[in-house]
Design an enzyme around this catalytic site. Structure first.
Site, PDB file in Angstrom:
ATOM      1  N   MET A 271      -4.995  -6.329   8.616  1.00  0.00           N
ATOM      2  CA  MET A 271      -5.284  -5.034   9.325  1.00  0.00           C
ATOM      3  C   MET A 271      -5.993  -4.239   9.135  1.00  0.00           C
ATOM      4  O   MET A 271      -6.354  -4.021   8.064  1.00  0.00           O
ATOM      5  CB  MET A 271      -3.754  -5.267   8.908  1.00  0.00           C
ATOM      6  CG  MET A 271      -2.888  -6.732   9.546  1.00  0.00           C
ATOM      7  SD  MET A 271      -0.339  -5.957   9.017  1.00  0.00           S
ATOM      8  CE  MET A 271      -0.974  -6.719   7.940  1.00  0.00           C
TER       9      MET A 271
ATOM     10  N   ARG B 238      -1.315 -46.556 -19.457  1.00  0.00           N
ATOM     11  CA  ARG B 238      -0.787 -48.537 -18.248  1.00  0.00           C
ATOM     12  C   ARG B 238      -2.265 -49.032 -18.797  1.00  0.00           C
ATOM     13  O   ARG B 238      -3.614 -48.960 -18.394  1.00  0.00           O
ATOM     14  CB  ARG B 238      -1.571 -48.078 -16.354  1.00  0.00           C
ATOM     15  CG  ARG B 238       0.117 -46.959 -16.583  1.00  0.00           C
ATOM     16  CD  ARG B 238      -0.672 -46.388 -15.279  1.00  0.00           C
ATOM     17  NE  ARG B 238      -1.951 -45.073 -15.729  1.00  0.00           N
ATOM     18  CZ  ARG B 238      -1.990 -44.149 -15.272  1.00  0.00           C
ATOM     19  NH1 ARG B 238      -1.176 -44.119 -13.769  1.00  0.00           N
ATOM     20  NH2 ARG B 238      -3.196 -42.997 -15.298  1.00  0.00           N
TER      21      ARG B 238
ATOM     22  N   CYS C  88       7.087 -38.881 -16.611  1.00  0.00           N
ATOM     23  CA  CYS C  88       5.433 -39.381 -16.517  1.00  0.00           C
ATOM     24  C   CYS C  88       5.115 -39.574 -14.795  1.00  0.00           C
ATOM     25  O   CYS C  88       3.684 -39.799 -14.704  1.00  0.00           O
ATOM     26  CB  CYS C  88       5.665 -40.690 -17.168  1.00  0.00           C
ATOM     27  SG  CYS C  88       6.041 -42.208 -16.321  1.00  0.00           S
TER      28      CYS C  88
ATOM     29  N   ARG D 185      -3.024   3.350   8.850  1.00  0.00           N
ATOM     30  CA  ARG D 185      -3.410   2.317   8.054  1.00  0.00           C
ATOM     31  C   ARG D 185      -2.112   1.344   7.728  1.00  0.00           C
ATOM     32  O   ARG D 185      -1.180   1.522   6.857  1.00  0.00           O
ATOM     33  CB  ARG D 185      -3.683   2.549   6.082  1.00  0.00           C
ATOM     34  CG  ARG D 185      -4.847   3.824   6.636  1.00  0.00           C
ATOM     35  CD  ARG D 185      -5.107   4.658   4.872  1.00  0.00           C
ATOM     36  NE  ARG D 185      -5.101   3.742   3.576  1.00  0.00           N
ATOM     37  CZ  ARG D 185      -5.280   3.777   2.967  1.00  0.00           C
ATOM     38  NH1 ARG D 185      -4.538   4.814   1.833  1.00  0.00           N
ATOM     39  NH2 ARG D 185      -5.700   3.136   1.973  1.00  0.00           N
TER      40      ARG D 185
ATOM     41  N   SER E  40      11.129 -42.921 -19.682  1.00  0.00           N
ATOM     42  CA  SER E  40      10.555 -41.736 -19.277  1.00  0.00           C
ATOM     43  C   SER E  40      11.182 -42.030 -17.741  1.00  0.00           C
ATOM     44  O   SER E  40      10.580 -42.988 -17.195  1.00  0.00           O
ATOM     45  CB  SER E  40       9.177 -42.590 -19.696  1.00  0.00           C
ATOM     46  OG  SER E  40       8.205 -42.103 -18.885  1.00  0.00           O
TER      47      SER E  40
ATOM     48  N   ARG F 276      -3.965  -1.229  -5.748  1.00  0.00           N
ATOM     49  CA  ARG F 276      -3.000  -2.985  -6.047  1.00  0.00           C
ATOM     50  C   ARG F 276      -3.164  -3.446  -7.198  1.00  0.00           C
ATOM     51  O   ARG F 276      -4.472  -3.178  -7.592  1.00  0.00           O
ATOM     52  CB  ARG F 276      -3.162  -3.410  -4.666  1.00  0.00           C
ATOM     53  CG  ARG F 276      -5.118  -3.539  -4.414  1.00  0.00           C
ATOM     54  CD  ARG F 276      -4.755  -4.416  -3.083  1.00  0.00           C
ATOM     55  NE  ARG F 276      -6.051  -4.472  -3.130  1.00  0.00           N
ATOM     56  CZ  ARG F 276      -6.848  -4.413  -1.911  1.00  0.00           C
ATOM     57  NH1 ARG F 276      -5.747  -4.212  -0.128  1.00  0.00           N
ATOM     58  NH2 ARG F 276      -7.907  -4.580  -1.330  1.00  0.00           N
TER      59      ARG F 276
ATOM     60  N   TYR G  65       9.517 -33.804 -22.667  1.00  0.00           N
ATOM     61  CA  TYR G  65       8.181 -33.747 -22.627  1.00  0.00           C
ATOM     62  C   TYR G  65       7.958 -34.095 -20.739  1.00  0.00           C
ATOM     63  O   TYR G  65       8.895 -34.439 -20.596  1.00  0.00           O
ATOM     64  CB  TYR G  65       7.519 -34.125 -23.265  1.00  0.00           C
ATOM     65  CG  TYR G  65       7.735 -35.810 -23.086  1.00  0.00           C
ATOM     66  CD1 TYR G  65       6.484 -36.883 -22.195  1.00  0.00           C
ATOM     67  CD2 TYR G  65       8.567 -37.199 -23.225  1.00  0.00           C
ATOM     68  CE1 TYR G  65       6.736 -38.284 -21.640  1.00  0.00           C
ATOM     69  CE2 TYR G  65       9.025 -38.037 -23.477  1.00  0.00           C
ATOM     70  CZ  TYR G  65       8.149 -38.102 -22.239  1.00  0.00           C
ATOM     71  OH  TYR G  65       7.795 -40.605 -22.242  1.00  0.00           O
TER      72      TYR G  65
ATOM     73  N   HIS H 151     -16.103  -7.590   1.446  1.00  0.00           N
ATOM     74  CA  HIS H 151     -15.066  -8.116   2.122  1.00  0.00           C
ATOM     75  C   HIS H 151     -15.504 -10.099   1.615  1.00  0.00           C
ATOM     76  O   HIS H 151     -14.446 -10.009   1.037  1.00  0.00           O
ATOM     77  CB  HIS H 151     -15.025  -8.629   3.616  1.00  0.00           C
ATOM     78  CG  HIS H 151     -14.467  -8.977   3.993  1.00  0.00           C
ATOM     79  ND1 HIS H 151     -14.787 -10.357   5.390  1.00  0.00           N
ATOM     80  CD2 HIS H 151     -12.950  -9.036   4.359  1.00  0.00           C
ATOM     81  CE1 HIS H 151     -13.805 -11.356   5.076  1.00  0.00           C
ATOM     82  NE2 HIS H 151     -12.427 -10.521   5.193  1.00  0.00           N
TER      83      HIS H 151
ATOM     84  N   THR I 153       8.197 -41.263 -11.478  1.00  0.00           N
ATOM     85  CA  THR I 153       9.395 -39.904 -10.596  1.00  0.00           C
ATOM     86  C   THR I 153       8.393 -40.962  -9.101  1.00  0.00           C
ATOM     87  O   THR I 153       8.984 -40.058  -8.275  1.00  0.00           O
ATOM     88  CB  THR I 153       9.141 -38.682 -10.570  1.00  0.00           C
ATOM     89  OG1 THR I 153       8.060 -37.757 -10.664  1.00  0.00           O
ATOM     90  CG2 THR I 153      10.363 -38.038 -12.085  1.00  0.00           C
TER      91      THR I 153
ATOM     92  N   LYS J 248       0.891  -1.613  -0.078  1.00  0.00           N
ATOM     93  CA  LYS J 248      -0.243  -0.440  -0.006  1.00  0.00           C
ATOM     94  C   LYS J 248       0.748   0.860   0.321  1.00  0.00           C
ATOM     95  O   LYS J 248       0.875   2.063  -0.582  1.00  0.00           O
ATOM     96  CB  LYS J 248      -1.076  -0.137   1.557  1.00  0.00           C
ATOM     97  CG  LYS J 248      -2.162   0.865   0.760  1.00  0.00           C
ATOM     98  CD  LYS J 248      -2.339   0.639   2.219  1.00  0.00           C
ATOM     99  CE  LYS J 248      -3.854  -0.670   2.714  1.00  0.00           C
ATOM    100  NZ  LYS J 248      -4.118  -0.493   3.836  1.00  0.00           N
TER     101      LYS J 248
ATOM    102  N   GLY K 224      -8.676  -7.095   4.149  1.00  0.00           N
ATOM    103  CA  GLY K 224      -8.864  -6.994   5.493  1.00  0.00           C
ATOM    104  C   GLY K 224      -8.144  -7.587   6.311  1.00  0.00           C
ATOM    105  O   GLY K 224      -8.159  -7.684   7.231  1.00  0.00           O
TER     106      GLY K 224
HETATM  107  P1  ADP Z   1      -7.483  -2.491   3.740  1.00  0.00           P
HETATM  108  O1  ADP Z   1      -6.079  -2.247   3.653  1.00  0.00           O
HETATM  109  O2  ADP Z   1      -8.557  -2.937   4.272  1.00  0.00           O
HETATM  110  O3  ADP Z   1      -8.720  -1.768   2.453  1.00  0.00           O
HETATM  111  P2  ADP Z   1      -7.510   0.486   4.529  1.00  0.00           P
HETATM  112  O4  ADP Z   1      -6.146   0.880   5.057  1.00  0.00           O
HETATM  113  O5  ADP Z   1      -7.269   1.074   2.335  1.00  0.00           O
HETATM  114  O6  ADP Z   1      -7.576  -0.430   4.097  1.00  0.00           O
HETATM  115  O7  ADP Z   1      -8.380   1.893   4.680  1.00  0.00           O
HETATM  116  C1  ADP Z   1      -9.687   1.636   4.522  1.00  0.00           C
HETATM  117  C2  ADP Z   1     -10.636   2.302   4.475  1.00  0.00           C
HETATM  118  O8  ADP Z   1     -10.666   3.953   4.406  1.00  0.00           O
HETATM  119  C3  ADP Z   1     -10.586   2.603   2.659  1.00  0.00           C
HETATM  120  O9  ADP Z   1     -11.283   2.743   2.137  1.00  0.00           O
HETATM  121  C4  ADP Z   1      -9.711   3.939   2.204  1.00  0.00           C
HETATM  122  O10 ADP Z   1     -10.489   4.425   1.439  1.00  0.00           O
HETATM  123  C5  ADP Z   1     -10.425   4.461   3.523  1.00  0.00           C
HETATM  124  N1  ADP Z   1      -9.065   5.395   3.934  1.00  0.00           N
HETATM  125  C6  ADP Z   1      -7.837   4.920   4.147  1.00  0.00           C
HETATM  126  N2  ADP Z   1      -7.720   6.652   4.567  1.00  0.00           N
HETATM  127  C7  ADP Z   1      -7.803   7.626   4.210  1.00  0.00           C
HETATM  128  C8  ADP Z   1      -8.393   8.341   4.487  1.00  0.00           C
HETATM  129  N3  ADP Z   1      -6.798   9.238   4.444  1.00  0.00           N
HETATM  130  N4  ADP Z   1      -9.049   9.493   3.866  1.00  0.00           N
HETATM  131  C9  ADP Z   1      -9.852   8.839   3.516  1.00  0.00           C
HETATM  132  N5  ADP Z   1     -10.514   7.595   3.684  1.00  0.00           N
HETATM  133  C10 ADP Z   1      -9.207   7.110   3.669  1.00  0.00           C
HETATM  134 MG    MG Z   2      -7.827  -0.562   1.453  1.00  0.00          MG
HETATM  135 MG    MG Z   3      -9.758  -2.964   6.589  1.00  0.00          MG
END
Ligand code: ADP
Ligand code: MG
Ligand code: MG
Length: 971
Positions: free
Chosen positions: A153, A610, A923, A142, A855, A388, A943, A504, A858, A71, A151
């Protein structure tokens, strides 16, 4: 030096103050409000210049995900290519690891000072001040490690709010409702994540206020309601922690940073890493991202959303996502309100929709990959908060690879390299039989394709319990949370009544390739009663349902599934793979039907057929048994003469199906007693037959007596339950079974897998191998006569010594001569050997003189190299070996390149030295395993051969092996 950090801080501030006169008052304020934490004091006595732990988005290296987390690295990269990212900075994973490794649980020296320094930069960039009474800066805290773990952390939003900054924000925005909305979110997130207050405490208060106010949606809550919620939340925190909610903003920040670091060692995160085998080399520690807040919940000109640059379910090239107007952060993902499809933004905010399309384009062009991104609109301004690489199912991966390559966004090679070969397995998953007539119970959003049936369960713990005890279950929830992850692992599919396609549940299920339906709003789940209500229907735990993640339909009961077909995109991609690959992919197939299937999977031949599998068909087994029971060669040849035409027909079918591709046919391999019942079975059957005979005799006696007594009665005369013929049949059966039992005892071996099998059998009963060779070569002759270009390859199993091969070759030559003379043609075939015992590897140079191909078997070779018997190893000690890291992988699944691989390399080198034209393949089951395929490619094998359904996986792996090797050699 002692005050170095402090001094630098002061200098820095002085320069800031001169630029920003407005900040003067507040800066003082920070000083006054910031107590010397233990860490700060420690830092001051530390003489070393500190390591750099903190990187602003404008300086961090966007490629260094290990250090900055995925991130963080992407936030840096996006900031640096000019996308609109709110200002912020990253605290590195190194800081995390040092912190977690420190027994006193303090942040490494320098971290806090660097954080403060960077906060000032954010203040400069936003014109707001952290903790200020007039224009307060709020931030999010974050987490983010090198690999995206959706989700896993927790994120804290709106940090920096306290009683004073809250007032300032109200005065500033003139929007009390917004401020209290932000405040209650902050208290809850901070309370939960950083202070460990259970979520239920907040939920209960929240629901209570909602209920009293008579509102259903969060958005219906008034300012007063939100105030009440905030106050009660603060109380709840105080009650739980015994301390008031922290008012000092830097204290908040410090606690939050530590909480994020700690979450790396939380149960959820550890479970996730274990399930997906994430090693420290892949991701080690989490970074913390501190980002200036932007607000999607300011009003109706604000919004927040999540989008993919292409549809992650189908791969279609269109902006795909969901958003909520006047909402913040997790609202979209958490499934609290059902969001709107992003296409609707086109009507609602056309200008911003255009900008969003522009963002999508820039992201894809820059990353050359489908992106999964988060955005927020604050009062008409678009911000990108995260990006990402998009997690997609296999259908979407295949389609986007082909389409992006055609669009020129990536090369064909990139297209081939971007998906893991194993992913293709998803495409080979069954779908619902389209002919079923079942009426759906409910419909939700098709969130992750594929169909699954199972028993309903309504919470993750039950799902885990039942799943582990062998039940097939479907997890049915109102919504899912990260802590439900163990339930996902145990389920066939997931069904939720709330949330959208980016909820989620949907994201995680797609990542796992499991079917998922989200937002099936008609379903009401009652976890306590273990039931769900759908209209009039009640589903109890254990009731079977079927979900179709491709359509979103939920059905009662189990619906039959059908095998999937190949899409045009998949065909194209695999064709590209074949063009690139060097190593050929063959299939293991034993019957004409399996050969046809293998061909459909794209097999370039059959690497292992076989013959004993053909013996097991019900119409053949009795003949095979006769062959085994025969005591003389003459007796045996009667049975063999019956088998010959049957085998010939099979070979003709298979060779014709595969023409002009090679078909490697292995002569009889298993010990022959495998075709007979076991001794125990035979003894039971004999006991049973003898009882039957006694009973039959007894009943006949009884009826004879009755007949004598009622000699005049016509009815009794007619009844003869067992005539002599019946008794005779029983006698015959007894004789046969006794004969079999004697044979079984005679054939008994202490260790059959190392006993009388393979070529050893072929040399002691030459007539069996001769019959098989005859059948193969006659089948080939039949085909050649009608101009079908067939390529049989005769393969001898279990060879350990060149002399064995020479003898079998003698049979082959004799039979070949006869057929060629008789039919007046030249047979086109190859003769070769399995390499599956250690001595074969070691004497490969000698074997290669007699063989046209090798052949590697393994499976046996692995057993022989380790001296492990597979079943015993896998049942008894391999799990422990894996757990204790004594053996990293199960060598029966992943080729042991260090041991077995060395033997293979030796055999390849010495074999090719004595016979440069030698064709070499593999094989064993490893032939379908991507890492092992790469190894075989590097060894220069001709092969690999694997089971039919793994052929597509192997084709892609073969291409990747070549591309990977090309990359290596160009370095
Ligand atoms: P996750 O890893 O679970 O996606 P994020 O760190 O992306 O968690 O944050 C969760 C939510 O909070 C996201 O939907 C993101 O858009 C929102 N968020 C995070 N930082 C900010 C920010 N600086 N301003 C507004 N929304 C934020
Ligand atoms: Mg996020
Ligand atoms: Mg989250």
């Amino acid at each position: 030096m002692i005050f170095v950090t402090h001094q630098r801080e002061l200098n820095h501030m002085a320069s800031d103050l001169s630029i920003l006169p407005f900040a003067l008052y507040s800066q003082k304020n920070i000083f006054m409000n910031t107590p010397d934490t233990l860490e700060l004091r420690k830092e001051r006595v530390n003489e070393r210049p500190y390591e750099k732990f903190v990187f602003s988005f404008l300086e961090g290296d966007g490629k260094n995900k290990q250090l900055l987390g995925g991130k963080g690295a992407n936030l840096c990269e996006m900031s640096q290519i000019g996308l609109n990212v709110p200002p912020g900075f990253v605290v590195s994973t190194e800081a995390c690891l040092k912190y977690l490794g420190d027994p006193s649980h303090s942040l490494p020296a320098g971290v806090l000072a660097q954080v403060k320094e960077h906060m000032q930069k954010v203040e400069q960039a936003t014109g707001k001040i952290f903790g200020d009474f007039q224009n307060p800066l709020l931030v999010s805290v974050r987490s983010g490690s090198a690999l995206s773990m959706p989700g896993m952390m927790d994120t804290i939003l709106n940090l920096g709010l306290n009683q004073k900054t809250l007032k300032a924000l109200v005065a500033q925005t003139n929007n009390e409702r917004f401020c209290y909305d932000a405040y209650r979110r902050f208290i809850q997130l901070f309370g939960k994540v950083a202070l460990g207050v259970p979520d239920e405490k907040f939920d209960k208060i929240f629901e209570d206020v909602k209920y009293k106010a008579g509102v259903k949606l969060d958005i219906g809550l008034s300012t007063e309601n939100l105030k009440e919620i905030s106050d009660r939340f603060l109380d709840a925190v105080k009650q739980h922690t015994g301390k008031p909610f922290p008012e000092d903003v830097f204290e908040q920040l410090e606690i939050a940073i530590k909480a994020v670091f700690n979450s790396w060692m939380g149960k959820r995160a550890i479970d996730y890493r274990r399930e997906f085998s994430i090693t420290p080399q892949m991701a080690n520690g989490t970074a913390v991202n501190i980002v200036a807040m932007v607000f999607g919940n300011m009003d109706n000109d604000s919004a927040t959303g999540v989008a993919f640059t292409r549809d992650p379910g189908t791969g279609e090239n269109l902006l795909f996502g969901e958003y909520l107007v006047n909402a913040q952060g997790e609202d979209v993902v958490a499934g609290i309100r059902t969001p709107k499809p992003v296409s609707q933004l086109q009507q609602e905010m056309p200008g911003l929709y255009q900008q969003l399309e522009g963002l999508r384009d820039k992201l894809e062009r820059h990353y050359e990959e489908v992106q999964d991104f988060e955005f927020t609109i604050e009062k008409g301004v678009l911000y990108c908060l995260q990006t990402r690489n998009g997690k997609m199912n296999a259908t979407a991966m295949v389609r986007t690879s082909v389409e992006m390559a055609r669009e020129g966004l990536i090369t064909k090679q990139q297209g081939l390299l971007r998906l893991k070969p194993e992913m293709l397995e998803q495409l080979l998953h069954p779908r619902l039989d389209s002919l079923h007539k079942t009426v759906p119970l409910a419909q939700g959003l098709p969130a992750s394709p594929g169909a699954a049936s199972g028993e309903c369960v309504f919470d993750a713990d039950r799902a885990e319990l039942l799943g582990h005890s062998g039940h097939k279950v479907i997890l049915v929830r109102e919504e899912t949370k990260p802590e439900d992850i163990h339930g996902f692992f145990a389920s066939q599919g997931i069904l939720t009544s709330r949330g959208g396609k980016t909820s989620h549940a949907a994201v995680v299920a797609r990542g796992m390739g499991k079917p998922c339906i989200a937002g099936a709003e008609g379903i009401h789940v009652d976890v306590k009663l273990r039931q769900a209500v759908i209209g009039e229907k009640i589903l109890h735990e254990g009731d079977f349902i079927t979900i179709d993640g491709g359509t979103g339909y939920v059905y009662q009961g189990v619906i039959p599934t059908v095998e999937p077909t190949f899409s045009d995109e998949l065909k194209t991609l695999l064709q590209w793979a074949d063009e690139v690959a060097q190593i050929k992919v063959m299939a293991n197939a034993d019957t004409p039907d399996a050969a046809r299937k293998a061909l459909a999977y794209g097999a370039m031949g059959i690497g292992l057929c076989r013959t004993e599998r053909m013996f097991n068909a019900p119409d053949r087994l009795p003949i095979v048994v006769e062959m085994i029971l025969a005591n003389t060669e003459e007796e045996r040849s009667v049975a063999l003469n019956q088998l010959l035409p049957i085998q010939r027909q099979d070979f003709r079918d298979i060779l014709t199906t595969m023409a002009p591709r090679p078909v490697t046919i292995r002569l009889l391999d298993p010990p022959i007693h495998e075709f007979l019942p076991t001794e125990d079975e035979l003894r039971d059957e004999l006991t049973h037959l003898r009882h039957l005979k006694d009973t039959a005799n007894g009943v006949n006696d009884l009826f004879n007596t009755l007949r004598l007594l009622h000699a005049h009665d016509e009815n009794t005369k007619a009844v003869t339950p067992f005539n002599d013929k019946g008794i005779e049949l029983i006698d015959q059966a007894i004789v046969k079974k006794e004969q079999m039992l004697r044979k079984v005892r005679e054939l008994y071996e202490v260790n059959p897998m190392l006993g009388h099998r393979g070529v050893r059998l072929g040399l002691t009963y030459p007539e069996i191998y001769k019959m098989q060779i005859q059948a193969i070569l006659e089948a080939a002759a039949d085909c050649q006569e009608v101009n079908i270009d067939v390529r049989p390859e005769i393969m001898v199993p279990q060879v350990c010594n060149a002399e064995e091969l020479i003898r079998v070759k003698g049979y082959v030559e004799e039979i070949r001569e006869n057929i060629e003379k008789e039919r007046k043609l030249n047979l086109n075939f190859k003769f070769g050997t399995m390499i599956e015992v250690v001595r074969a590897c070691v004497t490969a140079d000698e074997l290669a003189k007699e063989a046209e191909f090798f052949s590697f078997g393994t499976n046996d070779l692995t057993q022989a190299t380790f001296s492990f018997s597979r079943e015993d190893a896998e049942n008894k000690f391999l799990p422990l070996y894996a757990e204790k890291n004594i053996l990293h992988d199960n060598p029966f699944e992943i080729l042991d390149t260090n041991g077995v691989g060395k033997l293979m390399r030796f055999a390849v080198e010495s074999g090719r030295q004595s016979n440069p034209a030698l064709k070499i393949g593999i094989c064993g089951e490893h032939g379908g395993q991507p890492d092992s395929i790469r190894f075989c490619h590097d060894l220069g094998l001709t092969y690999v051969s694997c089971s039919g359904p793994r052929v597509p996986i192997a084709r892609l792996a073969a291409a990747q092996a070549r591309l990977g090797a090309a990359k290596k050699s160009s370095l």
